[in-house]
Scaffold this motif. Structure first.
Motif, mmCIF file in Angstrom:
data_model
loop_
_atom_site.group_PDB
_atom_site.id
_atom_site.type_symbol
_atom_site.label_atom_id
_atom_site.label_comp_id
_atom_site.label_asym_id
_atom_site.label_seq_id
_atom_site.Cartn_x
_atom_site.Cartn_y
_atom_site.Cartn_z
ATOM 1 N N ILE A 1 -22.128 -22.890 15.925
ATOM 2 C CA ILE A 1 -22.174 -22.731 14.605
ATOM 3 C C ILE A 1 -23.657 -22.252 14.308
ATOM 4 O O ILE A 1 -24.584 -22.780 14.595
ATOM 5 C CB ILE A 1 -21.926 -23.977 13.751
ATOM 6 C CG1 ILE A 1 -20.502 -24.695 14.273
ATOM 7 C CG2 ILE A 1 -22.313 -23.859 12.518
ATOM 8 C CD1 ILE A 1 -20.224 -25.616 13.516
ATOM 9 N N GLU A 2 -23.628 -21.097 13.787
ATOM 10 C CA GLU A 2 -24.960 -20.396 13.707
ATOM 11 C C GLU A 2 -25.053 -20.093 12.048
ATOM 12 O O GLU A 2 -24.181 -20.092 11.128
ATOM 13 C CB GLU A 2 -24.885 -19.057 14.143
ATOM 14 C CG GLU A 2 -24.961 -19.378 15.521
ATOM 15 C CD GLU A 2 -24.968 -17.975 16.417
ATOM 16 O OE1 GLU A 2 -25.108 -16.929 15.892
ATOM 17 O OE2 GLU A 2 -25.192 -18.055 17.615
ATOM 18 N N PRO A 3 -26.350 -19.951 11.614
ATOM 19 C CA PRO A 3 -26.633 -19.578 10.099
ATOM 20 C C PRO A 3 -26.208 -18.357 9.554
ATOM 21 O O PRO A 3 -25.824 -17.185 10.531
ATOM 22 C CB PRO A 3 -28.231 -19.533 9.841
ATOM 23 C CG PRO A 3 -28.619 -20.109 11.154
ATOM 24 C CD PRO A 3 -27.577 -19.982 12.219
ATOM 25 N N SER A 4 -25.661 -18.093 8.258
ATOM 26 C CA SER A 4 -24.949 -16.951 7.796
ATOM 27 C C SER A 4 -25.535 -16.562 6.406
ATOM 28 O O SER A 4 -26.288 -17.499 5.870
ATOM 29 C CB SER A 4 -23.626 -16.842 7.976
ATOM 30 O OG SER A 4 -23.117 -15.623 7.599
ATOM 31 N N VAL A 5 -25.132 -15.667 5.660
ATOM 32 C CA VAL A 5 -25.487 -15.428 4.258
ATOM 33 C C VAL A 5 -24.120 -15.143 3.425
ATOM 34 O O VAL A 5 -23.277 -14.445 4.254
ATOM 35 C CB VAL A 5 -26.600 -14.506 3.989
ATOM 36 C CG1 VAL A 5 -27.808 -15.150 4.570
ATOM 37 C CG2 VAL A 5 -26.313 -13.223 4.980
ATOM 38 N N TYR A 6 -24.052 -15.420 2.531
ATOM 39 C CA TYR A 6 -22.932 -15.158 1.380
ATOM 40 C C TYR A 6 -23.492 -14.187 0.287
ATOM 41 O O TYR A 6 -24.318 -14.849 -0.545
ATOM 42 C CB TYR A 6 -22.034 -16.105 1.053
ATOM 43 C CG TYR A 6 -20.974 -16.090 0.424
ATOM 44 C CD1 TYR A 6 -19.882 -15.506 1.181
ATOM 45 C CD2 TYR A 6 -20.615 -16.459 -1.157
ATOM 46 C CE1 TYR A 6 -18.674 -15.098 0.578
ATOM 47 C CE2 TYR A 6 -19.570 -16.264 -1.576
ATOM 48 C CZ TYR A 6 -18.284 -15.766 -0.854
ATOM 49 O OH TYR A 6 -17.073 -15.500 -1.325
ATOM 50 N N LEU A 7 -22.939 -12.897 -0.055
ATOM 51 C CA LEU A 7 -23.519 -12.417 -1.223
ATOM 52 C C LEU A 7 -22.359 -11.852 -2.020
ATOM 53 O O LEU A 7 -22.708 -10.818 -2.997
ATOM 54 C CB LEU A 7 -24.299 -11.220 -0.663
ATOM 55 C CG LEU A 7 -25.656 -11.429 0.183
ATOM 56 C CD1 LEU A 7 -25.173 -11.294 1.568
ATOM 57 C CD2 LEU A 7 -26.642 -10.230 0.107
ATOM 58 N N ALA A 8 -21.029 -12.594 -2.104
ATOM 59 C CA ALA A 8 -20.092 -12.039 -2.971
ATOM 60 C C ALA A 8 -20.368 -12.705 -4.326
ATOM 61 O O ALA A 8 -19.262 -11.887 -5.116
ATOM 62 C CB ALA A 8 -19.022 -12.503 -2.163
ATOM 63 N N VAL A 9 -20.949 -13.241 -4.772
ATOM 64 C CA VAL A 9 -21.414 -13.530 -5.963
ATOM 65 C C VAL A 9 -22.989 -14.023 -6.130
ATOM 66 O O VAL A 9 -23.586 -13.984 -5.303
ATOM 67 C CB VAL A 9 -20.731 -15.253 -6.394
ATOM 68 C CG1 VAL A 9 -19.162 -14.982 -6.304
ATOM 69 C CG2 VAL A 9 -21.104 -16.274 -5.246
#
Length: 558
Positions: free
Chosen positions: A508-516
């Motif tokens: 489990i690694e960090p990620s980002v979310y840019l859909a909102v």
């Protein structure tokens, strides 16, 4: 016409306008027909953002400008300036619960006209003029009793009539046609209406595929186009006119695929530069026309497969990237929702996000699919004249992408593959999905193989490092099992899912979310890594990884 030809023609047009042509073409009086119309803005508005604008704080594209009058100020970036001049923020300001909000909105319209009543190659560009006119049309209270503002509106519309043919190909052409048709309805001007209709008659059949998708392959583009066409439909009905056939046909095509692109929470899947979308607006659009509720599982032109069962929804990208600067290298990427909650996503994108993330989220690693050696399944044009001319398009993409499905009583199978990695690594990627009929068991398999007709690789001992990623929605709480071979995923409603794989340890690694939103949100991703052998064959193909998402039921509080 070639890209170079379009640029040259537009430069000539801009030169003529700088010499006074715009003033000659656009001058005119306001007709006495008023500004009455039934158009309403069904898009959601952000009252908090409106309050910030009321206080003189403009936050667009991740950048802030503080000013009482932003239009004469130097903009922090090009995208900031485009947002400012397009007036997309106007509905946020008008939604602000402050008695001075409407007056302030009118002042900003006046301020724009005071600063840009004379032709400007940027502010009067057809792409921005179309957005501005549409947003102004949806704020009738600012214009109805003000002849000066109506005059500004009409002058912009009359200039757009001559400049629209120079708009960028794609959505901007449809926006131009819509802006002109709405302007024609507002001022009962048949020349404006006919000019807009001519644009839509030329562009809609070319841009809207028979399955209803837009040729950019962006789900949110279909939503925007449907919204624009519904506005035209309402305006035509107000004037007791039948909606033109080309518009009615497009509405009837787009409406079903908009349902196809929805996940369980009502928002859209996040592919090729599109975000979750505006759920309120989508609900309104799907209720505007009765096109039936029959669903389908495969959009052949748009290149997507959809599987739905027992409250679970999966959508997979099984097409080639479009020839545009918004396309993503997302071959065989998937998104999944369960019980009305997003579970597996892509990093996504909206135009409100900071520019410095744009290229990163187009990479294959920003999607829930497989990568080899952390490279993308499609390669961008290198820096140089070609990229300056065509934009940041993909130069190398998969030549062959296939998909097939089989629906049985026990569930639905989808198998897809692409050769986007063939040129660099001599390997094809194949993904298989099976969703059980109760929606509680998703089985998947990712495989890499070298086709027999490729012959032996140059280096038979070379191993390629691959990674399979599943980006998780920010609402998901993820934790590894003690043995590191599986992960527990808890949704916001407390439902639990278990992820497991036969491909070795799960990370489990960090990620980002840019859909909102207007800035990236922190989230997590599940990662499985391994080494791909060059042949990808044998008694047990070594380049095959199986994995599963299995529903556990309620495991946590809400």
């Amino acid at each position: 016409m070639t890209a170079a030809g379009r640029i040259a023609r537009r430069e000539v047009f801009d030169t003529l306008n700088s010499l006074g042509r715009a003033r000659l073409l656009s001058a005119g009086t306001v007709p006495e027909t008023g500004f009455e119309h039934p158009l309403k803005d069904f898009r959601s508005a952000d009252a908090a953002k409106g309050a910030s604008i009321l206080d003189g704080r403009y936050l667009f594209a991740g950048q802030l400008l503080e000013s009482e009058n932003p239009f004469p100020e130097p903009a922090p970036s090009l995208r900031f300036a485009e947002t400012l001049h397009g007036f997309d923020w106007l509905r946020d300001l008008l939604a602000c619960r402050d008695e001075s909000a409407e007056a302030r909105a009118g002042q900003l319209v006046d301020s724009w006209w005071a600063s840009f009543s004379k032709w400007s190659s940027f502010a009067w560009a057809p792409e921005l003029a179309a957005k501005r006119l549409i947003n102004w049309a949806l704020a009738p209270g600012l214009f109805r009793a003000d002849l000066n503002r109506q005059s500004a509106f009409l002058q912009q519309a009359r200039h757009l009539k001559s400049s629209a043919r120079h708009a960028r190909p794609g959505l901007d052409e449809i926006r131009c046609g819509t802006a002109l048709m709405l302007s024609g309805a507002l001022f009962d001007d048949s020349k404006l209406r006919d000019a807009g209709l001519a644009i839509l008659q030329r562009t809609l059949p070319r841009q809207v595929w028979t399955d209803g998708g837009h040729y950019s392959r962006t789900p949110s583009a279909a939503s925007e186009i449907l919204g624009l066409l519904i506005l035209i439909d309402i305006a035509e009905a107000h004037h007791n006119r039948d909606t033109p056939d080309v518009i009615s046909r497009a509405i009837d095509r787009i409406t079903p695929i908009l349902r196809f692109f929805r996940l369980g929470d009502g928002g859209l899947v996040e592919f090729h530069g599109g975000g979750e979308g505006d759920i309120r607006a989508i609900d309104h659009l799907l209720g505007a026309r009765d096109t039936g509720t029959k669903s389908f599982g495969f959009a052949p032109n748009s290149g997507y497969q959809r599987i739905e069962a027992g409250g679970a929804v999966i959508v997979m990208d099984v097409g080639k990237p479009a020839a545009s600067s918004s396309a993503h290298a997302s071959a065989l990427a998937m998104e999944m929702s369960a019980g009305g909650q997003r579970l597996v996503v892509n990093c996504g994108w909206t135009d409100k996000q900071p520019d410095n993330w744009r290229e990163a989220v187009r990479a294959t690693a920003a999607h829930s699919t497989l990568t080899i050696e952390e490279t993308s399944s499609a390669r961008l044009l290198a820096e140089g004249w070609k990229r300056r001319l065509l934009g940041s398009r993909f130069e190398e993409i998969a030549e062959h992408v296939f998909a097939r499905r089989n629906e049985e009583d026990i569930g639905t199978w989808v198998e897809a593959g692409h050769d986007g990695y063939a040129g660099q690594f001599g390997l094809h990627h194949r993904r298989r999905l099976f969703l059980a009929a109760d929606g509680g068991d998703l089985r998947g398999e990712d495989g890499l193989f070298r086709p027999v007709d490729y012959g032996p690789p140059d280096d038979v001992d070379r191993r390629w490092r691959f990674a399979i990623r599943f980006h998780l929605h920010p609402s998901i709480r993820a934790s590894l099992a003690r043995d590191g071979m599986s992960a527990l995923l808890v949704l916001a409603n407390g439902d639990g899912w278990r992820f497991r794989s036969d491909g070795g340890p799960v990370r489990i690694e960090p990620s980002v979310y840019l859909a909102v939103g207007e800035s990236p949100k922190r989230t997590s991703q599940i990662v499985i890594q391994g080494d791909a052998e060059p042949f990808g064959a044998g008694e047990r193909p070594p380049n095959r990884i199986r994995w599963a998402f299995q529903r556990l039921g309620r495991v946590g509080g809400t």
